[in-house]
Scaffold this active site. Structure first.
Site, PDB file in Angstrom:
ATOM      1  CD  GLU A 228      14.552  -2.233 -13.535  1.00 34.97           C
ATOM      2  OE1 GLU A 228      14.502  -3.462 -13.118  1.00 34.97           O
ATOM      3  OE2 GLU A 228      13.844  -1.261 -12.819  1.00 34.97           O
TER       4      GLU A 228
ATOM      5  CD  GLU B   7       9.877  -0.054 -13.960  1.00 37.83           C
ATOM      6  OE1 GLU B   7      10.140  -0.645 -12.970  1.00 37.83           O
ATOM      7  OE2 GLU B   7      10.142  -0.384 -15.094  1.00 37.83           O
TER       8      GLU B   7
HETATM    9  C1  GAL Z   1      11.456  -3.165 -12.255  1.00 34.57           C
HETATM   10  C2  GAL Z   1      10.896  -3.764 -13.422  1.00 34.57           C
HETATM   11  C3  GAL Z   1       9.427  -3.939 -13.618  1.00 34.57           C
HETATM   12  C4  GAL Z   1       8.675  -4.309 -12.323  1.00 34.57           C
HETATM   13  C5  GAL Z   1       9.325  -3.721 -11.131  1.00 34.57           C
HETATM   14  C6  GAL Z   1       8.445  -4.142  -9.672  1.00 34.57           C
HETATM   15  O1  GAL Z   1      12.517  -3.612 -11.633  1.00 34.57           O
HETATM   16  O2  GAL Z   1      11.364  -3.076 -14.516  1.00 34.57           O
HETATM   17  O3  GAL Z   1       9.094  -4.761 -14.660  1.00 34.57           O
HETATM   18  O4  GAL Z   1       8.414  -5.508 -12.243  1.00 34.57           O
HETATM   19  O5  GAL Z   1      10.614  -3.888 -10.970  1.00 34.57           O
HETATM   20  O6  GAL Z   1       9.465  -5.223  -9.372  1.00 34.57           O
END
Ligand code: GAL
Length: 448
Positions: free
Chosen positions: A168, A354
């Site tokens: 990110e 993710e």
């Molecule tokens: C993403 C991040 C993670 C986690 C997730 C939930 O942006 O890469 O580390 O925190 O969001 O908020």
């Protein structure tokens, strides 16, 4: 393959975490400080004054966590390496105890039949690089990050074959150096913001080169980005085209230049008449060819076709359905449109790196955590993943965020994203209902 909401045999189901959010042991075995350690020490910044000093204690409990993943049936674990654990100052001396830890983790994963997918950088910049050079504002960061990538490849690429350079871009550049919510908490003007982002791109490219140069065999490299996922408001050919255009331009600071070797005009126009200077030669580094695109996805942005600019963007309204954490507005079709549009634009294998949500997650009187909200969220996103594959998009894997409840940055432990509940006072892990849902989906090869 069962006909409805199923997955091909070779589809990769995984889970994801990040070093700072799960490891703990922040002061142990030679680890240096990171800018996130500093952030947790500032009064009033992290909810409830939480720190990541213990987090999920995965540093000591990795065997238990690997056993959980084996039981869950995932074939891949996406985790990040802590740069200051491996190189406490961010350059120079390597910490052998850091290398030992990741060797233990990698070996335990492989023994359990789980493939490690390694992120080099998930925001925990060594504090020393921030103090001495200004972190991502310094052009030298690209050299340091390249050296670090090289040492990682040298140490682990005999067993690790899949790497993400960074997680990110937007979060560690803009949130850290422009909005000031994340460390180093700066609010830099547009030209310096441009420099921070540009250095991050060059650092990414250097890391790709260094990984490949030092790898002890064939490896695959990409990034994991929380691009703005554009969803056509209604599926019409015009809106789909508009969503593609919007996706390409809205991601103009990071993934578009990496994949196309130039900043899109529309991004440069945001700087008005004073487009910041940059060396065009840098694109030879930035645009190093990649093996795949990793998309982190949680929430939608809506697009419709419009004459003048080609598209109009609408963000979800205040009353749009959302999950526990306020920013997480729900539209499962992101898991269809994100991969489809990225594929149509850049024709690379796609991984959802993710996806997941936080929930209320209060154990009931029997101790069970019946997180029907998370099951709902996951079920509908996974159905869209299946639809995407059925449409012939090379969407190859899905990494659920997250295996465990963990340190959710400025929210501390108040937002629980895990499919495994962690009691942070005892470190006891308890499987939530969503764990059983994901396990059933993996074992049956279809959304249950
Ligand atoms: C993403 C991040 C993670 C986690 C997730 C939930 O942006 O890469 O580390 O925190 O969001 O908020």
């Amino acid at each position: 393959m069962e006909s409805i909401f199923s997955f091909p045999q070779e589809f990769i189901f995984g889970t994801a975490t990040a070093a700072f959010q799960v490891e703990g042991a922040t002061h142990q075995d030679g680890r240096g400080d990171s800018i996130w350690d500093t952030q947790t020490r500032l009064p009033g910044v992290i909810k409830n004054g939480d720190t990541a000093d213990f987090a999920c204690d995965q540093y000591h409990r990795y065997e238990e966590d690997v056993a959980l993943m084996k039981d869950l049936g995932v074939s891949a674990y996406r985790f990040s390496l802590s740069w200051p654990r491996l190189q406490p100052e961010g350059r120079g001396a390597v910490n052998p105890q850091g290398i030992d830890y990741y060797n233990r983790l990698i070996d335990a994963l492989l023994k359990a039949g789980i493939t490690p997918w390694v992120t080099l950088f998930h925001w925990d910049l060594p504090q020393s690089l921030q103090d001495s050079e200004g972190g991502w504002l310094s052009p030298h960061i690209a050299d340091h990050f390249g050296d670090y990538a090289g040492l990682v490849a040298h140490a682990f690429s005999d067993r690790v074959k899949n790497f993400f350079t960074v997680n990110e871009f937007y979060c560690f550049t803009d949130k850290g150096y422009v909005q000031g919510d994340f460390p180093p908490r700066l609010k830099l003007p547009p030209h310096q913001a441009f420099a921070v982002r540009h250095h991050a791109l060059v650092a990414h490219g250097r890391a790709v080169q260094a990984l490949r140069a030092s790898a002890r065999g064939p490896i695959r490299v990409g990034f994991a980005e929380n691009s703005q996922i554009m969803v056509p408001v209604i599926e019409t050919p015009e809106n789909v085209e508009a969503a593609k255009l919007a996706f390409r331009e809205s991601n103009g600071a990071f993934i578009t230049p990496i994949l196309e070797g130039a900043y899109p005009e529309r991004y440069l126009q945001t700087f008005g008449n004073e487009v910041p200077a940059f060396n065009p030669e840098d694109f030879k580094i930035i645009a190093e060819p990649l093996d795949f695109i990793g998309l982190n996805m949680y929430t939608p942005v809506y697009v419709q076709a419009e004459g003048k600019t080609g598209y109009k963007i609408t963000h979800p309204t205040a009353h749009h359905p959302r999950m526990h954490v306020d920013w997480l507005k729900v539209d499962p079709s992101i898991a269809y449109w994100g991969p489809r549009i990225a594929w149509e634009l850049w024709e690379k294998d796609i991984y959802i790196t993710e996806n997941g949500c936080s929930g209320t997650d209060v154990p009931d009187e029997t101790g069970a955590i019946v997180d029907t909200d998370r099951v709902f969220y996951l079920r509908h996103h996974l159905r869209e993943v299946s639809r995407c594959i059925s449409d012939g998009i090379p969407l190859k894997g899905y990494f659920l965020w997250s295996l465990l409840d963990n340190f959710e940055w400025n929210h501390g432990y108040s937002e629980r994203f895990g499919i495994v509940y962690v009691d942070f006072s005892t470190q006891k892990r308890s499987k939530k209902l969503s764990y059983s849902f994901y396990k059933g989906t993996i074992s049956r090869g279809r959304v249950v």
